[in-house]
Scaffold this motif. Sequence first.
Motif, PDB file in Angstrom:
ATOM      1  N   GLY A 267       0.664  -1.185  -0.040  1.00  0.00           N
ATOM      2  CA  GLY A 267      -0.101   0.059  -0.036  1.00  0.00           C
ATOM      3  C   GLY A 267       1.027   1.377   0.027  1.00  0.00           C
ATOM      4  O   GLY A 267       2.244   1.162  -0.098  1.00  0.00           O
ATOM      5  N   ILE A 268       0.351   2.646   0.322  1.00  0.00           N
ATOM      6  CA  ILE A 268       0.793   3.812   0.269  1.00  0.00           C
ATOM      7  C   ILE A 268       1.044   3.925   1.775  1.00  0.00           C
ATOM      8  O   ILE A 268       0.053   4.130   2.432  1.00  0.00           O
ATOM      9  CB  ILE A 268       0.523   4.723  -0.455  1.00  0.00           C
ATOM     10  CG1 ILE A 268       0.003   4.331  -1.907  1.00  0.00           C
ATOM     11  CG2 ILE A 268       1.276   5.778  -0.468  1.00  0.00           C
ATOM     12  CD1 ILE A 268      -0.790   5.231  -2.783  1.00  0.00           C
ATOM     13  N   GLY A 270       1.404   6.215   5.264  1.00  0.00           N
ATOM     14  CA  GLY A 270       0.938   7.309   5.694  1.00  0.00           C
ATOM     15  C   GLY A 270      -0.397   7.435   5.174  1.00  0.00           C
ATOM     16  O   GLY A 270      -1.247   6.673   4.660  1.00  0.00           O
ATOM     17  N   THR A 271      -1.088   8.697   5.411  1.00  0.00           N
ATOM     18  CA  THR A 271      -2.550   9.193   5.495  1.00  0.00           C
ATOM     19  C   THR A 271      -2.415  10.564   4.704  1.00  0.00           C
ATOM     20  O   THR A 271      -1.382  11.195   4.867  1.00  0.00           O
ATOM     21  CB  THR A 271      -2.998   9.297   6.724  1.00  0.00           C
ATOM     22  OG1 THR A 271      -2.330   9.798   7.465  1.00  0.00           O
ATOM     23  CG2 THR A 271      -3.514   7.823   7.292  1.00  0.00           C
ATOM     24  N   ARG A 287       4.138  11.509   1.774  1.00  0.00           N
ATOM     25  CA  ARG A 287       4.173  10.106   1.430  1.00  0.00           C
ATOM     26  C   ARG A 287       4.916   9.691   0.230  1.00  0.00           C
ATOM     27  O   ARG A 287       4.986   8.684  -0.244  1.00  0.00           O
ATOM     28  CB  ARG A 287       2.685   9.699   1.155  1.00  0.00           C
ATOM     29  CG  ARG A 287       1.986   9.969   2.383  1.00  0.00           C
ATOM     30  CD  ARG A 287       0.358   9.770   2.097  1.00  0.00           C
ATOM     31  NE  ARG A 287      -0.087   8.444   2.086  1.00  0.00           N
ATOM     32  CZ  ARG A 287      -1.207   7.774   1.788  1.00  0.00           C
ATOM     33  NH1 ARG A 287      -2.222   8.946   1.569  1.00  0.00           N
ATOM     34  NH2 ARG A 287      -1.842   6.825   1.917  1.00  0.00           N
TER      35      ARG A 287
ATOM     36  N   ALA B 182      -8.358   2.768  -1.445  1.00  0.00           N
ATOM     37  CA  ALA B 182      -7.664   1.679  -2.232  1.00  0.00           C
ATOM     38  C   ALA B 182      -6.092   1.777  -1.531  1.00  0.00           C
ATOM     39  O   ALA B 182      -5.574   0.613  -1.497  1.00  0.00           O
ATOM     40  CB  ALA B 182      -7.425   2.207  -3.601  1.00  0.00           C
ATOM     41  N   SER B 183      -5.537   2.922  -1.304  1.00  0.00           N
ATOM     42  CA  SER B 183      -4.055   3.061  -0.757  1.00  0.00           C
ATOM     43  C   SER B 183      -3.870   2.387   0.651  1.00  0.00           C
ATOM     44  O   SER B 183      -2.954   2.050   0.841  1.00  0.00           O
ATOM     45  CB  SER B 183      -3.615   4.214  -0.948  1.00  0.00           C
ATOM     46  OG  SER B 183      -4.216   5.045   0.422  1.00  0.00           O
ATOM     47  N   THR B 184      -4.941   2.163   1.436  1.00  0.00           N
ATOM     48  CA  THR B 184      -4.713   1.494   2.536  1.00  0.00           C
ATOM     49  C   THR B 184      -5.429   0.201   2.847  1.00  0.00           C
ATOM     50  O   THR B 184      -4.961  -0.703   3.558  1.00  0.00           O
ATOM     51  CB  THR B 184      -5.494   2.325   3.816  1.00  0.00           C
ATOM     52  OG1 THR B 184      -6.825   2.656   3.505  1.00  0.00           O
ATOM     53  CG2 THR B 184      -4.894   3.666   4.234  1.00  0.00           C
ATOM     54  N   ARG B 185      -6.185  -0.066   1.879  1.00  0.00           N
ATOM     55  CA  ARG B 185      -6.839  -1.672   2.050  1.00  0.00           C
ATOM     56  C   ARG B 185      -5.861  -2.623   1.744  1.00  0.00           C
ATOM     57  O   ARG B 185      -6.024  -3.734   2.315  1.00  0.00           O
ATOM     58  CB  ARG B 185      -8.217  -1.760   1.021  1.00  0.00           C
ATOM     59  CG  ARG B 185      -7.712  -1.761  -0.360  1.00  0.00           C
ATOM     60  CD  ARG B 185      -8.894  -1.290  -1.295  1.00  0.00           C
ATOM     61  NE  ARG B 185     -10.243  -1.998  -1.060  1.00  0.00           N
ATOM     62  CZ  ARG B 185     -11.112  -1.820  -1.606  1.00  0.00           C
ATOM     63  NH1 ARG B 185     -11.243  -1.456  -2.857  1.00  0.00           N
ATOM     64  NH2 ARG B 185     -12.253  -2.861  -1.460  1.00  0.00           N
ATOM     65  N   ILE B 186      -4.930  -2.437   1.071  1.00  0.00           N
ATOM     66  CA  ILE B 186      -4.002  -3.526   0.786  1.00  0.00           C
ATOM     67  C   ILE B 186      -3.219  -3.888   1.655  1.00  0.00           C
ATOM     68  O   ILE B 186      -2.795  -5.197   2.151  1.00  0.00           O
ATOM     69  CB  ILE B 186      -3.172  -3.226  -0.568  1.00  0.00           C
ATOM     70  CG1 ILE B 186      -2.411  -4.675  -0.928  1.00  0.00           C
ATOM     71  CG2 ILE B 186      -2.027  -2.251  -0.357  1.00  0.00           C
ATOM     72  CD1 ILE B 186      -3.266  -5.614  -1.930  1.00  0.00           C
ATOM     73  N   ASP B 187      -2.963  -2.914   2.767  1.00  0.00           N
ATOM     74  CA  ASP B 187      -2.167  -3.260   3.997  1.00  0.00           C
ATOM     75  C   ASP B 187      -3.144  -3.967   4.888  1.00  0.00           C
ATOM     76  O   ASP B 187      -2.306  -5.171   5.521  1.00  0.00           O
ATOM     77  CB  ASP B 187      -1.804  -1.961   4.470  1.00  0.00           C
ATOM     78  CG  ASP B 187      -0.783  -1.156   3.855  1.00  0.00           C
ATOM     79  OD1 ASP B 187      -0.083  -1.980   3.177  1.00  0.00           O
ATOM     80  OD2 ASP B 187      -0.990   0.218   3.621  1.00  0.00           O
ATOM     81  N   ASN B 190      -3.094  -7.725   3.492  1.00  0.00           N
ATOM     82  CA  ASN B 190      -1.640  -8.289   3.550  1.00  0.00           C
ATOM     83  C   ASN B 190      -1.556  -8.769   5.145  1.00  0.00           C
ATOM     84  O   ASN B 190      -1.326  -9.817   5.399  1.00  0.00           O
ATOM     85  CB  ASN B 190      -0.698  -7.269   3.486  1.00  0.00           C
ATOM     86  CG  ASN B 190      -0.357  -7.165   1.784  1.00  0.00           C
ATOM     87  OD1 ASN B 190      -0.437  -8.175   1.228  1.00  0.00           O
ATOM     88  ND2 ASN B 190       0.361  -6.161   1.521  1.00  0.00           N
TER      89      ASN B 190
END
Lengths: 320, 314, 285
Positions: A267-268, A270-271, A287, B182-187, B190
Amino acid sequence: MSLQVENLTVYYQTLRGEVHSLEHANFNLGDGEIMGLAGESGCGKTTLGNSLIYLAPPMKFIEGQVALDGEELPVWDIERMNEFRFKKISIIPQYAMNAMNPTRKIGKMISELLQSRKINYKELLSVIKERLDKVKLPHDVLNMYPIELSGGMKQRIVMVLSTLLNPSLLIADEITSALDVSTQKSVAEMIVKFRDCGCMKSVIFITHDVSILYQIADSIMIMYAGQLSEKASKETIIHSPLHPYTKLLISSLPKVGVKHSEKKLTGIPGTPPLLLNPPVGCRFRDRCPLAFEKCLETPPFVEIEQGHFLACWKEGAPYA
Amino acid sequence: MLKLDSVSKIYKIGTFGGKELCAVNNVSFDIKDREVVSLIGESGSGKSTIGKMILRLISVTSGHIFFNGENIASLKNNGLKNYYRKVQGVFQDPFSSYNPIFKADRVFRIIHDEFYPDVSGKDWNIKVEDSLRTVGLNPDIVLNKFPHQLSGGQLQRFLIARALLLDIQFLVADEIISMLDASTRIDVLNLLADLKSRGLSILFITHDLSLSYYISEKAVILYRGNVVEMGATDKIFYQSLHPYTKMLMVSVPRLDMKWQENVEAKIDRTMQPGGCVYYERCSAIEKNELCAKSPPPLVQIAEDHFVACFGYKP
Amino acid sequence: MTARSQKHEMLFFALRNTKLRVGVSILLFFILLTIIGPQLTPYEPNDFVTSGAFPPSSEFWLGTTTFGEDVFTQVVYGLRATFIVGIVGGGLGMLIGLLIGFTAGYWGGIVDETLNMLTNIILVIPTLAVLLIIAAYLKVRGILTESLFIGFTCWPWVARAVRAQTFSLRVRDFVDMARISGMKSYKIIFSEIAPNMMSYLLLVFILQFGGAILTAATLDFIGLGPTNTISLGLMMNMAVLWSALILGSWWWFIPPGLAITAIVGALYITNVGLDEVFNPKLREM
């Protein structure tokens, strides 16, 4: 050029101050173009969509120009926008399909809506029926109540209604999000079909789901924290994006064929920043793996190649 | 580890409960140790109902659910509490999972009060902080906050950390990332996959096929409460047999493939009660009269591949 | 926004709300009068201190009744009865209503249907008719008997409201979360569901309190009230029985009537004020 947006800046007024939800948006939309607008929740994509058609408080117009078919749109003036709204520019708001009055039959609802715009329902009836055929709905639906219809059917009715007068621009805000995959597909394909037959000239399709855009859009614009990051053809955005945020976003999406045990996606970290007092410069800076001193200045959203716009000091440098 | 045996859930609806609505119909499958099984279905398919029945939040109308050989319907008081020590759940809406008037870490205090009243407060805090680090959260930042001060991703991790405080063996994850960005869901996804290495089995309930492919070994496809196809993930995805599964496969928006023009199903309303649940929407050329009359049984057609369709001929 | 600042905000709006300030001030005045009133008078409520009805004077502040009883003494003792009825009657009704509402709302199904039926039956029973029968059997009725009777008949509205609220809260995920934490049902109701409707329950209690006082006054006035003590309603009943209206002894029935009206009115004003404090949408900007 169907739509030209220059330097559009819109804030949200709250008790605690102004939320900078859209800053210096610069982009064009070609005739017949379906542009996908994607980004995380709170990135300002809905603000952008709404500000083009109904800029009501707590939204506050700061600056910018918008032109539709070469004619300037007075987006800051709710009253004057009345002559454009629904006729030249139309919107399917989020949750529109759940906002139907449950005590009105569909036909009655449409006629009341047209009446409020001083348009005769009877005269348009043939167009309505023709459009219903197009979205494969029986004419009976006009005599039905919203509760008798499925989500997909309601979404199609909303679509027919909002494009009745062949607007130049349709803004579709998350119209597929609440639907099942099979209905999602047919509703999304309807948009393309409507564009092809001239029911509307161009479309801004707002969604958080990039993979739908890859299916139906011509171009994709990515937003991050109130700023435009990148706009290009869908192939470029999906297969060879330049902005670090776009890259990380696309690479974090799970795809059929990718297994956790074989390839671990990341993922990316940070927020996103709070937009109440946003940091200066590029808002993705904190980020971004490529960030450097220059990123303290806001990167301009410039065309680096034909049809490819980018706001990044690092990735844009070779093209400057 | 967990076994569903002909589980059904029938709701009585209408005045005086005159009509019956079958939310889940005769569903059987099992989940082995350290296995992630995804339960795939659209809204109204009964997938969440199954998750809630496993968590004993909804009663089972008929059939049985066994956990390590024990029928969970017979569990009472301490037995049930022991069950919850091992079996836990995380739900779809992170904000609704927290009582809005209390701080988010109250979920940990409840676990402390209910399951480990003997552990001293100090030791417990250390345990909580460890658990939070395991799920990738910084205790100093996330503790002592109200739910609305945390992000959706943080709240979901919080709930996973909560489950890890118990001797958890089985986790029901009901659409836990569908409301995340989207950017946090994959974490979070995992993290869930990593739990497997801690010896956990997971029932991953989702409507998103690519997520299911990413994380699970086995997939169960549900349509209106019925299992229409199930088996190893690869078989389901690459050798789909049921017309519904096939339709799902071509409808899911993908980044590596464009949608094909699909054959419109002829809506056929002549279905008699008792036919195949998918009869109305089915567009397979093999569709025949038998489909309208009796429900196709779920049959094994290969190792780890089951399908319920008359149209399939081996 | 943190809960602390939310609380601060609530207090801020509470102190600024005129309705709330007026309502609470009136109530405090009467509560104070109930407590210190008996110290201000040398008589008992049923003492015959003089002969016949006299208008208010420096000796008898609110005048005397036909029998020569001191009206002021009767009012301050009657106020006590009024507050007892409000607290015991309203409180009991609240308690039963909560119990039934929570049970029905939380468990649903057949439990809900049974309790709902009971609630509806109590709701349609003509209270007055039942009381007439009871009054016929009980020779001596005290203020407590009256309170109990009111408590046992006024709960259905509470039960209905609480049931509806519980219904909508129990399907929230945090209740499921508490259940899979092994929490007992009663604990879930009191520590997860009830705190979410605290402000609402306070409003319900205030309405119950006011309702009980009003019902008691009505019962007393038509002569079905306590027989062994004084109350505001009873005073009015006596005043009417002994033709105070015709004789022009206005000081006999105006003070108790005014007191009841003021208390119940103040309760309702407080209620509206609190509603505005709890519900930001109603706040006057």
